[in-house]
Design a protein around this motif. Structure first.
Motif, PDB file in Angstrom:
ATOM      1  N   ARG A 124      40.679  28.809  15.150  1.00 52.10           N
ATOM      2  CA  ARG A 124      39.813  27.772  15.692  1.00 52.10           C
ATOM      3  C   ARG A 124      38.585  27.567  14.826  1.00 52.10           C
ATOM      4  O   ARG A 124      38.086  28.478  14.185  1.00 52.10           O
ATOM      5  CB  ARG A 124      39.351  28.164  17.107  1.00 52.10           C
ATOM      6  N   ARG A 126      35.009  27.263  15.301  1.00 54.23           N
ATOM      7  CA  ARG A 126      34.062  27.561  16.371  1.00 54.23           C
ATOM      8  C   ARG A 126      32.819  26.685  16.330  1.00 54.23           C
ATOM      9  O   ARG A 126      32.052  26.649  17.290  1.00 54.23           O
ATOM     10  CB  ARG A 126      33.714  29.049  16.336  1.00 54.23           C
ATOM     11  N   ASP A 127      32.612  25.960  15.248  1.00 52.45           N
ATOM     12  CA  ASP A 127      31.533  24.976  15.220  1.00 52.45           C
ATOM     13  C   ASP A 127      31.806  23.830  16.180  1.00 52.45           C
ATOM     14  O   ASP A 127      30.880  23.167  16.653  1.00 52.45           O
ATOM     15  CB  ASP A 127      31.368  24.407  13.804  1.00 52.45           C
ATOM     16  N   ASN A 129      33.848  24.236  18.976  1.00 53.46           N
ATOM     17  CA  ASN A 129      34.223  24.776  20.274  1.00 53.46           C
ATOM     18  C   ASN A 129      35.563  24.203  20.737  1.00 53.46           C
ATOM     19  O   ASN A 129      35.689  23.658  21.839  1.00 53.46           O
ATOM     20  CB  ASN A 129      33.132  24.496  21.314  1.00 53.46           C
ATOM     21  N   GLU A 130      36.561  24.309  19.894  1.00 46.12           N
ATOM     22  CA  GLU A 130      37.866  23.711  20.184  1.00 46.12           C
ATOM     23  C   GLU A 130      38.513  24.384  21.387  1.00 46.12           C
ATOM     24  O   GLU A 130      38.668  25.608  21.418  1.00 46.12           O
ATOM     25  CB  GLU A 130      38.771  23.854  18.952  1.00 46.12           C
TER      26      GLU A 130
END
Length: 239
Positions: A124, A126-127, A129-130
């Motif tokens: 993922r 994370r920047d 927030n998937e």
């Protein structure tokens, strides 16, 4: 431009090198087994083949190979054998990424160097927030426990995202996330998304290795494409 490619003898790395050469770049390719590579490569003046295992190189050698490169690209991965998955080095991709970035910084280039990493949709961004389903979270948790290469891919991308970040004066980066890799002989239409549009575990898409190589090479050649995806983790699917 001059581009350093590590993992150049891999299934995707070979396509990347070919696409870079087609786009008229000069390529330095670090390979462990040059005898497996196309014979035509040996007679190409735009290609310098360096026979070495990336993590065995000294810091001085690493700096030398990164010198004068406008981009550094990694298609490193683990062999799908017991030794390749569970043997050492378990953090091949992460350690190579870290050492290459250290070498770039030690050279103190006049212009920021592009670092382009081949990653995976199983990781993922994370920047952004998937979101992923609870079931997929469980499977990813098992992969982290059972498959060291998955953790390695996560750590390599996290190094770029958190250690290099968005404002490094010497390195700009992108981590390309292909979905299920397949073999094709020609570049076909493909699409790029900021995040997966389908589950990487339960509804994976497909993308040809040659399309991945074409997109990664185009990130070096096409300034507008680079501006769109720098500092991100684009996902690629074949249409």
């Amino acid at each position: 431009m001059t581009v350093l490619v590590v993992g150049a003898s891999g299934a995707t790395g070979r396509h990347l090198v070919e696409q870079l050469l087609l786009q008229k770049h000069r390529v330095k390719a670090i390979v462990r087994s040059p005898e497996k590579l196309p014979a035509l490569w040996r007679n190409n003046d735009a290609l310098q083949m360096i026979t070495a295992s990336i993590l065995i190189l000294s810091d001085r050698e690493m700096r030398e190979y990164c010198q004068d490169c406008h981009a550094v690209m990694s298609c490193l991965g683990h062999n799908l054998t017991w030794k390749g998955i569970y043997g050492q080095p378990r953090e091949l991709v992460t350690e190579a990424t870290r050492r290459l970035c250290d070498a770039i910084k030690a050279n103190n280039p006049e212009q920021p160097v592009k670092f382009i990493l081949m990653n995976t949709t199983g990781n993922r961004n994370r920047d952004l927030n998937e979101p992923i389903s609870f079931a997929q979270k469980c499977v990813i948790g098992l992969l982290r426990l059972l498959l060291p290469p998955h953790v390695d891919n996560e750590k390599a991308a996290e190094y770029l995202r958190t250690e290099i970040g968005q404002n490094d004066p010497l390195i700009v980066w992108t981590a390309v996330r292909p979905d299920g890799l397949i073999d094709e002989n020609e570049v076909t239409k493909y699409e790029i998304h900021p995040s997966p549009t389908r589950s990487a575990i339960f509804n994976a898409g497909k993308v040809s290795r040659i399309n991945v190589g074409h997109f990664m090479a185009s990130l070096v050649s096409d300034g507008d494409l680079w501006k769109k995806w720098k500092g991100q983790m684009p996902v690629i699917y074949s249409k």
